[in-house]
Design a protein around this motif. Sequence first.
Motif, PDB file in Angstrom:
ATOM      1  N   UNK A  93       3.282 -36.760  17.766  1.00 37.95           N
ATOM      2  CA  UNK A  93       2.370 -36.101  18.681  1.00 37.95           C
ATOM      3  C   UNK A  93       3.176 -35.310  19.719  1.00 37.95           C
ATOM      4  N   UNK A  94       2.704 -34.117  20.035  1.00 36.80           N
ATOM      5  CA  UNK A  94       3.322 -33.274  21.059  1.00 36.80           C
ATOM      6  C   UNK A  94       2.251 -32.939  22.091  1.00 36.80           C
ATOM      7  N   UNK A  95       2.677 -32.501  23.246  1.00 38.27           N
ATOM      8  CA  UNK A  95       1.718 -32.195  24.310  1.00 38.27           C
ATOM      9  C   UNK A  95       0.905 -30.941  24.020  1.00 38.27           C
ATOM     10  N   UNK A  96       1.484 -30.012  23.264  1.00 37.05           N
ATOM     11  CA  UNK A  96       0.771 -28.774  22.962  1.00 37.05           C
ATOM     12  C   UNK A  96       1.033 -28.356  21.517  1.00 37.05           C
ATOM     13  N   UNK A  97       0.172 -27.475  20.999  1.00 35.72           N
ATOM     14  CA  UNK A  97       0.372 -26.924  19.674  1.00 35.72           C
ATOM     15  C   UNK A  97       1.675 -26.124  19.636  1.00 35.72           C
ATOM     16  N   UNK A  98       1.960 -25.397  20.708  1.00 37.09           N
ATOM     17  CA  UNK A  98       3.187 -24.596  20.763  1.00 37.09           C
ATOM     18  C   UNK A  98       4.428 -25.492  20.658  1.00 37.09           C
ATOM     19  N   UNK A  99       4.388 -26.637  21.305  1.00 39.40           N
ATOM     20  CA  UNK A  99       5.520 -27.562  21.231  1.00 39.40           C
ATOM     21  C   UNK A  99       5.678 -28.101  19.811  1.00 39.40           C
ATOM     22  N   UNK A 100       4.553 -28.443  19.182  1.00 38.51           N
ATOM     23  CA  UNK A 100       4.599 -28.926  17.794  1.00 38.51           C
ATOM     24  C   UNK A 100       5.191 -27.864  16.880  1.00 38.51           C
ATOM     25  N   UNK A 101       4.727 -26.642  16.995  1.00 42.73           N
ATOM     26  CA  UNK A 101       5.222 -25.571  16.134  1.00 42.73           C
ATOM     27  C   UNK A 101       6.681 -25.236  16.425  1.00 42.73           C
ATOM     28  N   UNK A 102       7.096 -25.327  17.696  1.00 45.79           N
ATOM     29  CA  UNK A 102       8.505 -25.099  18.036  1.00 45.79           C
ATOM     30  C   UNK A 102       9.380 -26.162  17.373  1.00 45.79           C
ATOM     31  N   UNK A 103       8.922 -27.412  17.401  1.00 48.76           N
ATOM     32  CA  UNK A 103       9.663 -28.487  16.754  1.00 48.76           C
ATOM     33  C   UNK A 103       9.776 -28.233  15.247  1.00 48.76           C
ATOM     34  N   UNK A 104       8.648 -27.945  14.611  1.00 50.34           N
ATOM     35  CA  UNK A 104       8.652 -27.709  13.163  1.00 50.34           C
ATOM     36  C   UNK A 104       9.524 -26.514  12.785  1.00 50.34           C
ATOM     37  N   UNK A 105       9.470 -25.468  13.590  1.00 55.43           N
ATOM     38  CA  UNK A 105      10.293 -24.283  13.328  1.00 55.43           C
ATOM     39  C   UNK A 105      11.777 -24.636  13.466  1.00 55.43           C
ATOM     40  N   UNK A 106      12.141 -25.332  14.539  1.00 53.47           N
ATOM     41  CA  UNK A 106      13.545 -25.698  14.773  1.00 53.47           C
ATOM     42  C   UNK A 106      14.066 -26.634  13.690  1.00 53.47           C
ATOM     43  N   UNK A 107      13.202 -27.501  13.185  1.00 49.76           N
ATOM     44  CA  UNK A 107      13.602 -28.437  12.129  1.00 49.76           C
ATOM     45  C   UNK A 107      13.517 -27.791  10.747  1.00 49.76           C
ATOM     46  N   UNK A 108      13.100 -26.521  10.690  1.00 47.81           N
ATOM     47  CA  UNK A 108      12.949 -25.767   9.436  1.00 47.81           C
ATOM     48  C   UNK A 108      11.886 -26.398   8.526  1.00 47.81           C
ATOM     49  N   UNK A 109      10.873 -27.011   9.132  1.00 49.30           N
ATOM     50  CA  UNK A 109       9.823 -27.689   8.369  1.00 49.30           C
ATOM     51  C   UNK A 109       8.509 -26.923   8.340  1.00 49.30           C
ATOM     52  N   UNK A 110       8.383 -25.879   9.132  1.00 50.71           N
ATOM     53  CA  UNK A 110       7.125 -25.160   9.219  1.00 50.71           C
ATOM     54  C   UNK A 110       6.709 -24.575   7.876  1.00 50.71           C
ATOM     55  N   UNK A 115       0.616 -29.612   9.610  1.00 50.42           N
ATOM     56  CA  UNK A 115      -0.129 -30.829   9.910  1.00 50.42           C
ATOM     57  C   UNK A 115       0.256 -31.957   8.956  1.00 50.42           C
ATOM     58  N   UNK A 116       0.082 -31.753   7.673  1.00 53.55           N
ATOM     59  CA  UNK A 116       0.420 -32.761   6.675  1.00 53.55           C
ATOM     60  C   UNK A 116       1.633 -32.256   5.906  1.00 53.55           C
ATOM     61  N   UNK A 117       2.714 -33.010   5.960  1.00 60.62           N
ATOM     62  CA  UNK A 117       3.979 -32.559   5.398  1.00 60.62           C
ATOM     63  C   UNK A 117       4.485 -33.585   4.391  1.00 60.62           C
ATOM     64  N   UNK A 118       4.896 -33.094   3.238  1.00 63.31           N
ATOM     65  CA  UNK A 118       5.491 -33.941   2.206  1.00 63.31           C
ATOM     66  C   UNK A 118       6.809 -34.491   2.748  1.00 63.31           C
ATOM     67  N   UNK A 119       6.892 -35.791   2.931  1.00 66.61           N
ATOM     68  CA  UNK A 119       8.073 -36.417   3.506  1.00 66.61           C
ATOM     69  C   UNK A 119       9.325 -36.220   2.679  1.00 66.61           C
ATOM     70  N   UNK A 120       9.185 -36.229   1.367  1.00 64.69           N
ATOM     71  CA  UNK A 120      10.365 -36.035   0.513  1.00 64.69           C
ATOM     72  C   UNK A 120      10.870 -34.600   0.599  1.00 64.69           C
TER      73      UNK A 120
END
Length: 142
Positions: A93-110, A115-120
């Motif tokens: 959970x992140x405080x904002x959608x922008x924070x969530x998307x920044x995390x996913x982008x930085x982790x190269x997971x976007x 929302x639902x991401x294949x863990x493998x």
Amino acid sequence: MTSPDDQDPNTDLLAQLQAQASLGAPLSQDDLLAQLNAPPEPDPLENVDYTGDLEADSAAELDALAKGFRERTAREDERFRLATDSEHWFAMCFKTRAAKEAFLRAARLLILGDKYIDGHAAARILDIPMPTDTPPDQNGKE
């Protein structure tokens, strides 16, 4: 006119995959390949030894079919258990959608979704080794 026997054997599988895709099910390429390459259900009559005695052969077929239903039920029970096991995921959970998307982008997971991401798939991107244990295939084998 075509009969059901002339139908492409992949029709049911393709319909299942289309239904999953239409529901937004997060299927990785590995998941799709596993489904496409899954062995067919075993033929319960494959090992029936026919004697030519109609009564004995009919009884042997009924026994084989009953055994096939029991085995299929056991496989389906295990598949259901695995499909409904809620202990194979977690949430962040992140405080904002922008924070969530920044995390996913930085982790190269976007690229896997937001929302639902294949863990493998995420583990591959993050270069995290995963255990090699896999759930049983549809025939109940490892």
